[in-house]
Design a protein around this motif. Structure first.
Motif, PDB file in Angstrom:
ATOM      1  N   THR A 156       1.255  -0.712  -0.029  1.00 18.36           N
ATOM      2  CA  THR A 156      -0.385   0.060  -0.297  1.00 18.36           C
ATOM      3  C   THR A 156       0.441   1.244  -0.180  1.00 18.36           C
ATOM      4  O   THR A 156       2.088   0.706   0.530  1.00 18.36           O
ATOM      5  N   LYS A 157       0.077   2.335  -0.135  1.00 15.26           N
ATOM      6  CA  LYS A 157       1.006   4.057  -0.136  1.00 15.26           C
ATOM      7  C   LYS A 157       1.678   3.832   0.960  1.00 15.26           C
ATOM      8  O   LYS A 157       2.856   4.360   1.467  1.00 15.26           O
ATOM      9  N   GLU A 158       1.054   3.276   2.335  1.00 17.98           N
ATOM     10  CA  GLU A 158       1.347   3.891   3.899  1.00 17.98           C
ATOM     11  C   GLU A 158       2.220   2.763   3.519  1.00 17.98           C
ATOM     12  O   GLU A 158       3.349   3.324   4.361  1.00 17.98           O
ATOM     13  N   GLU A 159       2.416   1.723   3.303  1.00 23.23           N
ATOM     14  CA  GLU A 159       3.530   0.794   3.515  1.00 23.23           C
ATOM     15  C   GLU A 159       4.754   1.083   2.836  1.00 23.23           C
ATOM     16  O   GLU A 159       5.427   1.388   3.221  1.00 23.23           O
ATOM     17  N   TYR A 160       4.530   1.624   1.445  1.00 21.21           N
ATOM     18  CA  TYR A 160       5.749   1.743   0.650  1.00 21.21           C
ATOM     19  C   TYR A 160       6.172   3.470   1.534  1.00 21.21           C
ATOM     20  O   TYR A 160       7.504   3.252   1.708  1.00 21.21           O
ATOM     21  N   ALA A 161       5.425   3.887   2.023  1.00 24.55           N
ATOM     22  CA  ALA A 161       5.918   5.271   2.926  1.00 24.55           C
ATOM     23  C   ALA A 161       7.254   5.126   4.105  1.00 24.55           C
ATOM     24  O   ALA A 161       7.615   5.965   4.547  1.00 24.55           O
ATOM     25  N   ALA A 162       6.387   3.704   4.890  1.00 20.84           N
ATOM     26  CA  ALA A 162       7.084   3.313   6.205  1.00 20.84           C
ATOM     27  C   ALA A 162       8.392   2.142   5.914  1.00 20.84           C
ATOM     28  O   ALA A 162       9.443   2.865   6.201  1.00 20.84           O
ATOM     29  N   LEU A 163       8.279   2.020   4.240  1.00 23.23           N
ATOM     30  CA  LEU A 163       9.639   1.416   3.889  1.00 23.23           C
ATOM     31  C   LEU A 163      11.207   2.049   3.274  1.00 23.23           C
ATOM     32  O   LEU A 163      11.684   1.661   3.734  1.00 23.23           O
ATOM     33  N   LYS A 164      10.551   3.306   2.692  1.00 18.86           N
ATOM     34  CA  LYS A 164      10.978   4.500   2.865  1.00 18.86           C
ATOM     35  C   LYS A 164      12.095   4.815   3.429  1.00 18.86           C
ATOM     36  O   LYS A 164      13.132   4.992   3.841  1.00 18.86           O
ATOM     37  N   ASP A 165      10.915   5.079   4.590  1.00 19.54           N
ATOM     38  CA  ASP A 165      11.250   5.575   5.817  1.00 19.54           C
ATOM     39  C   ASP A 165      12.729   5.141   6.450  1.00 19.54           C
ATOM     40  O   ASP A 165      13.733   5.750   6.945  1.00 19.54           O
ATOM     41  N   ALA A 166      12.030   3.522   6.697  1.00 17.97           N
ATOM     42  CA  ALA A 166      12.722   2.466   7.429  1.00 17.97           C
ATOM     43  C   ALA A 166      13.762   2.285   6.413  1.00 17.97           C
ATOM     44  O   ALA A 166      14.970   2.719   7.321  1.00 17.97           O
ATOM     45  N   THR A 167      13.819   2.729   5.879  1.00 22.26           N
ATOM     46  CA  THR A 167      14.955   2.211   4.301  1.00 22.26           C
ATOM     47  C   THR A 167      16.314   3.321   4.961  1.00 22.26           C
ATOM     48  O   THR A 167      17.391   3.325   5.314  1.00 22.26           O
TER      49      THR A 167
END
Length: 228
Positions: free
Chosen positions: A151-162
């Protein structure tokens, strides 16, 4: 335990209690006998690479866990070159997330008309599909959402964690006089909590590090980082 998957650099076993065991190999990715963390084929075998990768992965994962960043690490056995990890599900057939601080490797091959080798990048994050047949194609946020991978929310979390994890690793390398040019990470969903967690490894085999402009080989990187 049951063999579930034979990978390029690790084999994966399921344990009786539902956890998983990763067996690190001495194989590393590359082409024509030259190491390349972004390659999707095994390029060469380096004696001791498996244990070295596990030592460095354990070093980083323990520090990340202490810092409150969720990983799949439970424990490591350096002598056996194995790591026991929490069960996690991957996105689709697997994603790789690259954070780039300088223009090298596949980034330079793709964008060489506009970028110069070693050009500084601002923690550039890109996601690729784990797909050997299609040479691990990059994929955008919109495509990930449309294909129901993230999801776009998961993508944002993934990018932030990365970005957080990559900067953490970069800072640790800097303490030893090394500069991180890029790093490849993998994430999954914790099978019990559904949280996005860091999986796979953080070692010399999935990053490019330099010292005074000279590339540091994976085994040498582990020696430098873990030297007392």
């Amino acid at each position: 335990m049951e063999l579930k998957y034979q990978g390029k650099t690790k084999d994966v076993y399921e344990l009786e209690n539902g956890d998983f065991l990763l067996k690190f190999k001495d194989d590393v990715t590359g082409e024509n006998g030259v190491f390349d963390p972004g390659a999707n084929t095994v390029g060469l075998s380096i004696e001791g690479a498996g244990r070295a990768g596990l030592r460095l992965t354990t070093f980083f994962y323990e520090k990340l866990n202490e810092a409150g960043i969720k990983t799949h690490l439970i424990s490591s056995n350096i002598e056996d070159a194995t790591m026991t990890v929490k069960p996690a599900t991957v996105f689709g057939k697997g994603l790789e997330v690259i954070c780039r601080f300088r223009a090298v490797g596949s980034f330079l091959r793709r964008y060489g008309a506009y970028a110069t080798e070693g050009q500084q990048l601002d923690s550039f994050v890109e996601v690729t599909l784990k797909d050997d047949d299609r040479l691990d194609p990059p994929i955008s946020e919109d495509a990930l959402a449309m294909l129901d991978l993230l999801t776009k929310e998961e993508y944002a979390a993934l990018k932030d964690a990365t970005k957080k994890i990559s900067q953490f690793v970069k800072d640790e390398l800097a303490k030893k006089g090394l500069e991180l040019y890029d790093i490849k990470l993998e994430f999954g969903r914790d099978a019990k909590t559904n949280d996005i967690i860091l999986i796979d490894e953080i070692s010399g085999g999935n990053m490019r590090a330099y010292k005074d402009g000279e590339y540091i080989e994976p085994l040498e990187l582990e020696k430098i980082m873990l030297a007392k």
